[in-house]
Design an enzyme around this catalytic site. Structure first.
Site: not given
Lengths: 383, 467
Positions: B316, B319-321
């Site tokens: 997670t 996934w954000h960066g």
């Protein structure tokens, strides 16, 4: 009322949807139909036109970016929207969102210069310049409108540190610069006279005349009498504070021109930009009073170099005036004490100042700056 | 193209809406597909090809998975292939540089040349959507889409293309071919869109300005200013993201789609567990369904549950960066969630509500501190350290105080708007006879002020214009 007439198709609850579509469509249609402006007088800049199509620019994303720029610059009723934004911000407590406060009595006041600024460096450079210069160097700094008219500031406003800055300049310019410090006198005078325009960050001619009197006193010159001038007043003036702030409900005001009763301001004025040179025969550019940028009535506003020759002057001396725009309405007064003034603006004049002094054979040097510029300028290079 | 732009509002949206509604029903998906590609190609025309590639690949995989439905082994290979291709795309475009940089730090002698690729917009969202399709078809959770146009319309659907929500295929499968556009939904969509627009333009952008001002030279602004700054950033990120989701859902409604809610007042949570049920719901759902549960979830004992949770939160975060601070941010929440499961939740149950709220908010806000400083661990340590030093650098400087007071009314309104209060009041008002008048007035006012704010961004009075 629409309700109940045709319950199945049109219920009043649907109105927001219709209004939304109508609104967007009306804006789109206006985009297409309204004539496009090429130039924005409020912003003093040319607006983006519709981009030219090419496959390269499309693939690079430049074409679509161009369309976005075009849309941004040509929004229907743009000025109105920008004004709404300013007053909206004012309403939610953010006075000065665009960098200008709406003060008491409708006075527009630029926010002070950032606290972390270049004052130290700029003063250091001027000091060093003067130490290596045999010609007398004088310096005059105009305090900021926010400091002088602090009573007009809104409740929540940043602090104007002019007092500290002037003290710093006084103590750090060294013995080779004659610093003409008038901050306290100026403050007193402001209680008697309108020293700054309401809609512009510049001083008025009255303010500049007061500065002139003090400069003369400090430099041992004899100031021309106030009574020697005809004071003309032109209405419908709005300055840069007005356009920057977009507080468009602020009333316009009058701009003053102090014209010599005898000569009417006749003088040989030469405006030099690089290799281009234009000659005029008056200190005042009256035709600019009919444009949106009326402040350029004084010596046509910002130029790299302006030379003034006034045969009516009381001496045959030559002054080098290193300045920002605050000098524009001051220089005409000085032209009665110096037959020749060479005025340079370091934001645009990028040649050697030392060479210029040699070439021109100047008798005196005077720096004239507004406090904001002397704090923030990155162009004070005096080689 | 972004929703809060003049090009979208006055060019794209009215034109697309009008053509869409005059197009006969059976061609509407085809038109929408073209409109989607136009929308996508606006910023980076080249990546339209990538999107078409994705569409064709996942469409074909779906067909094959269906074909070998009775041969599990073959069908499974196609699912795996689909996942690999999607993750491959994501990995190539989003993580190549990151992996290269990291390897160069760990194994400097390799000296890997690092590719710097532009990130195709929305790739994190649409690769997750298409993966969900193959997996759902394989699992039999979702019907197959035989019409490639309809499938393409789903993959590229412009409302949620750029910033979500991540719409699982099974949630819109029926709507793709059977939706019925109507006035009720349209009106609802318009209202939702305007709410989202206001959240983005009037709150998030302003909070962003406040954060930028307070963050710069934070050590001179004082500790209180840093706290206000990070609160402003927390508000910015929530209103930005949830505003975008609202606009997406509203636009969906205008075209007859329903997307699930993506945010549910996350800042009123009483625990981090609850926060993640309310924040970016579609992402949490995705990871639960396609990673956590397949890994065994919590059914394989305590140790495996903890490992599974850490895997999910590592991913997670990532996934954000493509940056380690995002991983750190994910793991930070992973650890807190594990601790909550182990004992904190039980403690919170007994604690008074305000303690639970303060506990949650502090952890969330601190988390945003980690989230913000990508590629700048020094800045992060500096800022977070300064924040926690409390009165270390003085309470608040004069200029920071001026800024905070200027934004205070909006700050207060934003905090209230992050709770369901306004919505509850509005719900009550819907019983009034003339609520439509209020709605209409609100729509117009929001539009005017938002446009005014967008216009102001391009308004640059030029003081010295000759040069």
């Amino acid at each position: 009322m629409m309700n109940n007439r045709n319950k199945k198709m049109l219920k009043t609850e649907y109105l927001p949807g219709f209004v939304f579509i109508l609104f967007l469509a009306a804006m789109s249609i206006m985009y297409v139909l309204l004539p496009k402006q090429e130039y924005s007088p409020l912003e003093k800049r040319y607006l983006s036109g519709f981009p030219e199509f090419s496959f390269e620019s499309l693939l690079e994303g430049e074409y679509t970016q161009g369309i976005e720029d075009f849309l941004a610059d040509n929004t229907p009723l743009r000025a109105g929207f920008v004004g709404i934004n300013s007053y909206y911000n004012l309403a939610i407590g953010n006075n000065g969102a665009n960098g200008v406060y709406l003060g008491k009595n409708g006075m527009l006041i630029e926010k002070p210069a950032d606290e972390n600024n270049n004052l130290e460096r700029n003063i250091g450079r001027i000091k060093e310049f003067a130490e290596n210069e045999s010609i007398p160097v004088n310096m005059f700094v105009v305090p900021s409108k926010g400091f002088i008219y602090h009573d007009n500031l809104p409740l929540n406003s940043l602090k104007y540190k002019d007092k500290e800055y002037f003290e710093y300049i006084e103590n750090n310019l060294g013995d080779n610069v004659n610093f003409i410090n008038i901050i306290d006198k100026f403050d007193l005078q402001a209680k008697k006279e309108k020293m700054f325009y309401n809609t512009d960050h510049h001083w008025t001619s009255a303010g500049a005349y007061f500065g002139y009197e003090n400069i003369c006193e400090a430099m041992g010159l004899k100031a021309k009498e106030k009574t020697d001038f005809n004071i003309e007043s032109y209405t419908d003036f709005y300055g840069t504070s007005y356009s920057t702030s977009a507080y468009y409900l602020t009333p316009r005001e009058s701009i003053e021109v102090w014209r010599d009763k005898n000569t009417g301001g006749d003088a040989a004025v030469e405006i030099i930009e690089g290799s281009k040179s234009d000659k005029y025969d008056n200190l005042f550019f009256d035709e600019n009073l009919n444009t949106d940028d009326k402040y350029t009535v004084y010596l046509d506003g910002n130029h790299s170099m302006v030379k003034i020759h006034n045969s009516d002057a009381s001496s045959n001396k030559k002054l080098l005036l290193i300045k920002d725009s605050f000098a524009h309405c001051l220089a005409p007064f000085l032209s009665y004490n110096y037959s020749d003034i060479v005025m340079i603006d370091l934001r645009y004049y990028k040649l050697s100042v030392k060479d210029l002094i040699k070439e021109e054979n100047c008798d005196d040097i005077l720096f004239v700056y507004g406090i904001d510029n002397i704090c923030t300028s990155t162009d004070i290079i005096l080689n | 193209m972004v929703f809060s732009s003049l090009a979208f509002l006055f060019m794209y949206l009215p034109v697309v809406l009008i053509i869409y509604y005059v197009t006969p029903k059976k061609f509407r998906n085809a038109f929408l597909f073209i409109a989607n590609l136009f929308f996508y190609g606006w910023g980076e025309p080249v990546f339209v090809l990538l999107m078409l590639f994705s569409t064709v690949v996942d469409y074909t995989h779906g067909i094959f998975i269906e074909k070998y439905r009775n041969n599990k082994r073959v069908a499974k290979r196609f699912v795996i292939s689909s996942v690999i291709i999607n993750l491959g795309l994501l990995g190539f475009f989003k993580y190549m540089g990151f992996i290269g940089n990291t390897l160069n730090v760990v194994l400097p002698f390799l000296n890997i040349p690092v590719l710097k690729l532009p990130l195709p917009i929305g790739i994190s969202f649409y690769t997750f959507q298409t993966m969900s399709y193959s997996i759902d078809v394989y699992r039999g959770d979702s019907p197959i889409q035989k019409n490639i146009i309809s499938f393409g319309t789903y993959v590229s659907l412009f409302p949620q293309l750029i910033a979500g929500p991540i719409v699982r295929y099974k949630d819109v499968a029926y709507q793709l071919n059977n939706r019925r556009e109507n006035f009720d939904d349209f009106t609802h969509g318009v209202k939702l869109f305007c709410v989202g627009l206001a959240k983005k333009v009037l709150i998030a952008n302003q909070m962003g300005l406040l954060w930028d001002t307070l963050r710069e030279g934070y050590d001179e602004n004082g500790a209180l200013a840093s706290w206000v700054g990070i609160i402003a950033y927390s508000l910015q990120i929530y209103f930005d993201f949830s505003g975008y989701s609202d606009m997406a859902r509203g636009l969906g409604n205008m075209f007859g789609f329903y997307f699930l809610k993506n945010f549910d007042y996350p800042y009123i949570s009483k625990s981090i567990t609850e926060f993640w049920r309310r924040w970016h719901i579609s992402l949490g759902t995705w990871f639960r369904e396609y990673v956590y549960i397949p890994l065994g979830g919590n059914r394989k004992g305590k140790v495996r549950t903890i490992i599974n949770l850490m895997i999910v939160w590592f991913l997670t975060g990532l996934w954000h960066g493509a940056s380690w601070n995002f991983v750190l941010w994910g793991l930070y929440f992973g650890i807190i969630l594990i601790l909550e499961k182990l004992f904190i939740l039980k403690l919170l149950e007994k604690a008074p509500a305000f303690i639970s709220h303060i506990y949650s908010l502090l952890i969330i806000i601190f988390g945003w501190g980690i989230f913000y400083f990508s590629d700048d661990c020094g800045g992060m340590n500096g800022f977070l350290g300064f924040m926690s030093s409390l009165f270390g650098g003085g309470l608040i400087s004069e200029s920071a105080l001026h800024t905070v007071i200027s934004y205070l009314p909006l700050l207060i309104v934003s905090i209230i708007a992050a709770t369901p209060l306004f919505f509850k009041v509005y719900k009550k008002a819907t019983n009034l006879k003339y609520v439509w008048l209020l709605d209409t007035a609100a729509t117009v006012i929001v539009l005017i002020i938002c446009i005014a704010s967008l216009c102001n961004q391009s308004y640059n009075p030029f003081l010295y214009f000759r040069f």
